[in-house]
Each structure stands twice: as C-alpha cells, then as structure tokens.
Scaffold this motif. Structure first.
Motif, PDB file in Angstrom:
ATOM      1  N   GLU A  83      39.369  35.130  39.469  1.00 56.66           N
ATOM      2  CA  GLU A  83      38.922  36.362  40.118  1.00 56.66           C
ATOM      3  C   GLU A  83      39.268  37.581  39.260  1.00 56.66           C
ATOM      4  O   GLU A  83      40.261  37.577  38.522  1.00 56.66           O
ATOM      5  N   LYS A  84      38.458  38.630  39.406  1.00 55.72           N
ATOM      6  CA  LYS A  84      38.698  39.901  38.723  1.00 55.72           C
ATOM      7  C   LYS A  84      38.374  41.040  39.684  1.00 55.72           C
ATOM      8  O   LYS A  84      37.658  40.839  40.668  1.00 55.72           O
ATOM      9  N   ILE A  85      38.890  42.230  39.400  1.00 50.40           N
ATOM     10  CA  ILE A  85      38.497  43.409  40.177  1.00 50.40           C
ATOM     11  C   ILE A  85      38.094  44.523  39.233  1.00 50.40           C
ATOM     12  O   ILE A  85      38.597  44.626  38.110  1.00 50.40           O
ATOM     13  N   GLY A  86      37.171  45.376  39.708  1.00 53.29           N
ATOM     14  CA  GLY A  86      36.664  46.477  38.904  1.00 53.29           C
ATOM     15  C   GLY A  86      37.315  47.806  39.260  1.00 53.29           C
ATOM     16  O   GLY A  86      38.124  47.905  40.193  1.00 53.29           O
ATOM     17  N   ASP A  87      36.927  48.839  38.532  1.00 50.35           N
ATOM     18  CA  ASP A  87      37.566  50.137  38.669  1.00 50.35           C
ATOM     19  C   ASP A  87      37.375  50.759  40.054  1.00 50.35           C
ATOM     20  O   ASP A  87      38.302  51.371  40.598  1.00 50.35           O
ATOM     21  N   GLU A  88      36.179  50.623  40.635  1.00 52.89           N
ATOM     22  CA  GLU A  88      35.939  51.259  41.940  1.00 52.89           C
ATOM     23  C   GLU A  88      36.808  50.643  43.023  1.00 52.89           C
ATOM     24  O   GLU A  88      37.328  51.357  43.888  1.00 52.89           O
ATOM     25  N   LEU A  89      36.974  49.341  42.983  1.00 52.94           N
ATOM     26  CA  LEU A  89      37.846  48.695  43.963  1.00 52.94           C
ATOM     27  C   LEU A  89      39.290  49.100  43.726  1.00 52.94           C
ATOM     28  O   LEU A  89      40.032  49.378  44.684  1.00 52.94           O
ATOM     29  N   LYS A  90      39.707  49.157  42.479  1.00 49.89           N
ATOM     30  CA  LYS A  90      41.083  49.553  42.186  1.00 49.89           C
ATOM     31  C   LYS A  90      41.367  50.967  42.695  1.00 49.89           C
ATOM     32  O   LYS A  90      42.424  51.223  43.288  1.00 49.89           O
ATOM     33  N   ASN A  91      40.419  51.873  42.474  1.00 46.61           N
ATOM     34  CA  ASN A  91      40.601  53.245  42.959  1.00 46.61           C
ATOM     35  C   ASN A  91      40.643  53.291  44.484  1.00 46.61           C
ATOM     36  O   ASN A  91      41.439  54.037  45.080  1.00 46.61           O
ATOM     37  N   LYS A  92      39.782  52.497  45.120  1.00 48.97           N
ATOM     38  CA  LYS A  92      39.737  52.464  46.585  1.00 48.97           C
ATOM     39  C   LYS A  92      41.047  51.942  47.165  1.00 48.97           C
ATOM     40  O   LYS A  92      41.563  52.484  48.149  1.00 48.97           O
ATOM     41  N   LEU A  93      41.594  50.910  46.566  1.00 49.55           N
ATOM     42  CA  LEU A  93      42.845  50.341  47.074  1.00 49.55           C
ATOM     43  C   LEU A  93      44.000  51.326  46.923  1.00 49.55           C
ATOM     44  O   LEU A  93      44.848  51.431  47.817  1.00 49.55           O
ATOM     45  N   LYS A  94      44.024  52.077  45.842  1.00 45.35           N
ATOM     46  CA  LYS A  94      45.082  53.080  45.682  1.00 45.35           C
ATOM     47  C   LYS A  94      44.910  54.213  46.691  1.00 45.35           C
ATOM     48  O   LYS A  94      45.891  54.765  47.198  1.00 45.35           O
ATOM     49  N   GLU A  95      43.669  54.546  46.976  1.00 40.54           N
ATOM     50  CA  GLU A  95      43.397  55.577  47.990  1.00 40.54           C
ATOM     51  C   GLU A  95      43.888  55.109  49.356  1.00 40.54           C
ATOM     52  O   GLU A  95      44.523  55.880  50.103  1.00 40.54           O
ATOM     53  N   ILE A  96      43.609  53.869  49.702  1.00 41.44           N
ATOM     54  CA  ILE A  96      44.060  53.299  50.980  1.00 41.44           C
ATOM     55  C   ILE A  96      45.576  53.285  51.054  1.00 41.44           C
ATOM     56  O   ILE A  96      46.176  53.617  52.079  1.00 41.44           O
ATOM     57  N   MET A  97      46.200  52.910  49.955  1.00 37.52           N
ATOM     58  CA  MET A  97      47.659  52.857  49.919  1.00 37.52           C
ATOM     59  C   MET A  97      48.260  54.245  50.139  1.00 37.52           C
ATOM     60  O   MET A  97      49.244  54.393  50.875  1.00 37.52           O
ATOM     61  N   SER A  98      47.668  55.252  49.531  1.00 30.84           N
ATOM     62  CA  SER A  98      48.209  56.606  49.655  1.00 30.84           C
ATOM     63  C   SER A  98      48.045  57.161  51.068  1.00 30.84           C
ATOM     64  O   SER A  98      48.880  57.929  51.540  1.00 30.84           O
ATOM     65  N   GLU A  99      46.973  56.759  51.757  1.00 29.07           N
ATOM     66  CA  GLU A  99      46.760  57.218  53.134  1.00 29.07           C
ATOM     67  C   GLU A  99      47.752  56.571  54.094  1.00 29.07           C
ATOM     68  O   GLU A  99      48.118  57.155  55.119  1.00 29.07           O
ATOM     69  N   ASN A 100      48.154  55.345  53.795  1.00 28.35           N
ATOM     70  CA  ASN A 100      49.218  54.650  54.537  1.00 28.35           C
ATOM     71  C   ASN A 100      48.946  54.527  56.033  1.00 28.35           C
ATOM     72  O   ASN A 100      49.838  54.633  56.866  1.00 28.35           O
ATOM     73  N   SER A 101      47.675  54.295  56.401  1.00 27.80           N
ATOM     74  CA  SER A 101      47.337  54.202  57.823  1.00 27.80           C
ATOM     75  C   SER A 101      46.983  52.788  58.277  1.00 27.80           C
ATOM     76  O   SER A 101      46.784  52.554  59.469  1.00 27.80           O
TER      77      SER A 101
END
Length: 249
Positions: A83-101
């Motif tokens: 499996e691999k992940i791309g830049d848009e998913l990586k950015n989205k996951l960091k955004e989700i992490m920062s929101e912490n909801s």
C-alpha cells in the motif's frame, strides 16, 4: 506525533515503495518483520525505521495489536507493504489530527489488481480503519475482521486522491495463491465455530457472491478484470465449503 506501522514478510520490493510514500511525513516508522528472508530489514533501515521481530503467521490480523504497541506516537497510521498514500491524503490526515475532533478515520482504499484500477466489483471504496488515536482502536485476530473503535469515526469521501493505493495481485496466479491460503484459514475458523458442510452453501454462496459482485456492484464496468475477479471470488467460497467437508470426514 504520528507513527506509521507496517507489518511485512518477504515483501522488500513493495515495502520500499510503501515507506517511500510516507518518508518525511510520519515522525516515526515501525516495521514488524515476520521472519523475512529477503532484504526487508535492510529496506526498513534505509528509512530509519524501528524494526521489531515476530514469528511468521499465515495472515496479519493477529499481530496488528502487537505492532501498534511498539509505537510511541499520539496518532497511528497502519499500512501494508503493498500500500501507498499520496500527498492529498497525507495533508488531509494531518488536518484531521490538528482538529482533534474524531478518534479514527475510515479511509477508502483503491485496489489495483492485475495491473488495472478496480472501481466496481465490490472493491471500491473498500474503506479501512487505518488512522487513529493510539488506544482508541482494537484489532481482532479474526481474518478480514473490522476493528473496534472506541470513539468517533470519520468516513472519508470516496475520492481517489483521498485513498490508500493498494497493489495486492499482479496476476491471476498470485490471486489463486492467496485464495488457497485464505480458504484454508477461513474453513478452519468456521469449522472450529461449529459450522459444517452444507450442500446448499456449496452452490448458493458462490452464485450469490458472483451475482452480487458482477451485477449489483457492476463488476462488468471493470471489464475482463471484473469478470475474472467475480469468478475467482465465487471459487473461493467453493473452496471454503469443500475444505470444511474435508475437516469433518
């Protein structure tokens, strides 16, 4: 802090591409090596991963919890070597992490099978709980089981750019090898749970699965790959039932 976890056995070539896709994104990489005889450990060290050992198993679920226990991050991303992940998913996951909801993310997975993209045949969006706060997800040891989440789950949109890219089978031979191994495991599990051979299941389950994949989930839109996958999955159910029969005689 994000920890990335990968369980691997003799998949050094795939592991290299997997780790390359998350290199510089996660704060920590943990590779659980299950008695590999190839260059798995060397590849892991190339990416400064922490490498732990575990005995080889027929399937991955029983060691998910063990691998996650070796992480030190507040958030964990679980990947397989193919499996691999791309830049848009990586950015989205960091955004989700920062929101912490939320506590866990159900991520769509895009399967590339027989060197082609599969968008139907019940292989899409193939969501997986793979990104979560540490301690909020419990993995079962049962093959192909869904983990238990303690908290709120976010289902990501079924968009290719937000998906995990999965490259499981390059050809029919690889798929048949996996079917043989998984049918051994599933037949034993079902037999141990009290199931016995059923002539009804022998005919009904393969037919039902074929119709479900090829008609209901429009496998025909995946061309010859959709047809072959629908046939092979039907064959899988035949194998499981026959192996249950062999266990009880």
């Amino acid at each position: 802090m994000i920890s990335v976890v990968v369980n691997s056995r003799n998949e050094g070539e795939k592991l290299d591409k997997c780790l390359q896709s998350i290199s510089g994104w996660g704060d920590e990489i943990v590779v659980l090596d299950m008695e590999s005889t190839d260059n798995t450990r060397q590849i892991a060290k190339k990416y400064n991963a922490k490498v732990y050992s575990h005995k080889a198993l027929d399937y991955i679920e029983p060691v998910r919890e063990f691998a996650v226990s070796k992480t030190s991050g507040d958030w964990v991303l679980v990947l397989d070597p193919d499996e691999k992940i791309g830049d848009e998913l990586k950015n989205k996951l960091k955004e989700i992490m920062s929101e912490n909801s939320i506590d866990a993310v159900n991520i769509p997975r895009l399967n590339f099978i027989f060197n082609g993209k599969i968008k139907h045949t019940n292989f899409w969006p193939d969501r997986q709980i793979r990104f979560f706060k540490k301690g909020r997800v419990r993995f079962s040891s049962v093959i192909h089981s869904y983990p238990k989440v303690l908290g709120k789950v976010l289902d990501l949109e079924a968009k290719e750019e937000l998906s995990i890219q999965h490259y499981p089978y390059r050809n029919v031979e690889e798929y048949l090898q996996r079917i043989k191994r998984y049918s051994d495991i599933e037949s034993k599990n079902r037999y141990n749970l009290g199931e016995r051979f059923s002539i009804f299941n022998l005919f009904y389950l393969p037919l039902y699965d074929f119709i479900r994949r090829y008609i209901k989930h429009m496998g025909f839109l995946d061309g010859w790959r959709g047809l072959v996958l629908s046939i092979l999955q039907a064959y899988y159910y035949i194998l499981v039932e026959i192996k249950i029969f062999k266990l009880q005689i």
